[in-house]
Design an enzyme around this catalytic site. Structure first.
Site, PDB file in Angstrom:
ATOM      1  N   HIS A  42     -45.203  37.698 141.763  1.00  0.00           N
ATOM      2  CA  HIS A  42     -43.973  38.591 142.882  1.00  0.00           C
ATOM      3  C   HIS A  42     -44.098  39.795 141.678  1.00  0.00           C
ATOM      4  O   HIS A  42     -43.602  39.373 140.406  1.00  0.00           O
ATOM      5  CB  HIS A  42     -42.720  37.804 143.221  1.00  0.00           C
ATOM      6  CG  HIS A  42     -41.858  38.659 143.067  1.00  0.00           C
ATOM      7  ND1 HIS A  42     -41.439  38.397 145.009  1.00  0.00           N
ATOM      8  CD2 HIS A  42     -40.558  39.414 143.177  1.00  0.00           C
ATOM      9  CE1 HIS A  42     -40.730  40.613 145.362  1.00  0.00           C
ATOM     10  NE2 HIS A  42     -40.206  39.906 143.997  1.00  0.00           N
ATOM     11  N   MET A 146     -32.683  39.375 150.630  1.00  0.00           N
ATOM     12  CA  MET A 146     -32.544  39.422 148.360  1.00  0.00           C
ATOM     13  C   MET A 146     -31.307  38.300 148.520  1.00  0.00           C
ATOM     14  O   MET A 146     -29.866  38.282 149.378  1.00  0.00           O
ATOM     15  CB  MET A 146     -31.415  40.451 148.151  1.00  0.00           C
ATOM     16  CG  MET A 146     -32.761  41.637 147.963  1.00  0.00           C
ATOM     17  SD  MET A 146     -33.998  41.229 146.489  1.00  0.00           S
ATOM     18  CE  MET A 146     -33.176  40.944 145.550  1.00  0.00           C
ATOM     19  N   GLY A 154     -32.310  37.405 136.210  1.00  0.00           N
ATOM     20  CA  GLY A 154     -31.088  36.278 135.635  1.00  0.00           C
ATOM     21  C   GLY A 154     -29.714  37.092 136.874  1.00  0.00           C
ATOM     22  O   GLY A 154     -28.713  36.057 135.470  1.00  0.00           O
TER      23      GLY A 154
END
Ligand code: DX5
Ligand code: ZN
Length: 229
Positions: A42, A146, A154
């Site tokens: 990705h 998302m 992170g």
């Protein structure tokens, strides 16, 4: 668009997000991931306008293409993606995902991707109403929900992504369903339970010494009784 069929047949798929890879050794990183069992990677393209962070663009996608045969899943976090579709396609992307929030004409943009003979995905940020993508999703090979606000690796997984993933899975089985952001050993099973096919993972792979064991441990956690066949 042949390679997306191959991916469909090998789901669930763990996709290392290359944001945290060693960019001085792209080829070596790709080889390590392929040896670790990854079939796809990705790539996060950020323009500093659509998101408050900047990463890399067309030449780096091209460098990945030259370094590996793995499927290239390219996540465009850029304003007005329609201006760059052809170039990202020519760079060797196998799938191009655009954000619904980034363009006034998402359907036109999806058509453009298909005209380049590349698979198309539509992505949606956590605060955007899913109604905005439902009609577009019908035309796409992939829907990306998302689970963090696009922009940085992170971050912590946003729990509200689970019912959103579930809703998009219940709507249709035709597209691949992808989750991106904060996916790790603590959060991946819940995503698998609601029918996710494609799991983007950054820090939970790159913070580990052994990519192989990181990927296989995550893959085991996607095995769920409720998983869509
Ligand atoms: C965020 C990116 C993600 C991110 C994933 O905008 O799209 O792909 O790098 O990284 P982790 O797994 O660390 O959240
Ligand atoms: Zn991403």
């Amino acid at each position: 668009m042949k390679s997306i069929e191959k991916l469909r047949n090998s789901k669930p798929v763990i996709l290392p997000s290359m944001l945290m890879c060693d960019f001085t050794n792209i080829k070596q990183e790709c080889d390590r991931l392929a040896d670790a069992g990854a079939q796809a990677i990705h790539l996060d393209v950020m323009d500093g306008v659509f998101v408050p962070n900047m990463t890399y663009g067309i030449p780096i996608v091209e460098a990945f293409r030259k370094s590996t045969d793995m499927f290239l899943d390219v996540h465009l976090m850029i304003e007005k993606p329609e201006s760059y579709i052809k170039q990202f396609a020519d760079a060797g992307s196998d799938l191009l995902t655009i954000h619904v929030e980034a363009t006034a004409d998402p359907i036109g943009c999806i058509d453009l991707i298909h005209e380049c003979d590349v698979a198309a995905g539509i992505a949606v940020n956590p605060n955007t109403d899913l109604e905005q993508i439902k009609r577009i999703a019908e035309k796409c090979e992939l829907v990306l929900i998302m689970s963090v606000h696009a922009g940085f690796g992170g971050q912590s997984f946003i729990d509200e992504a689970i019912p959103r993933l579930k809703q998009m899975r219940e709507l249709s089985d035709r597209y691949l369903l992808e989750v991106d952001g904060g996916v790790n050993k603590q959060t991946i099973s819940r995503c698998a339970d609601v029918g996710v096919d494609m799991f983007v993972v950054g820090s939970a792979i790159f913070n580990e010494e052994d990519y192989g064991s990181a990927i296989s441990q995550l893959a085991i956690l996607t095995e769920t009784e409720n998983k869509n066949a």
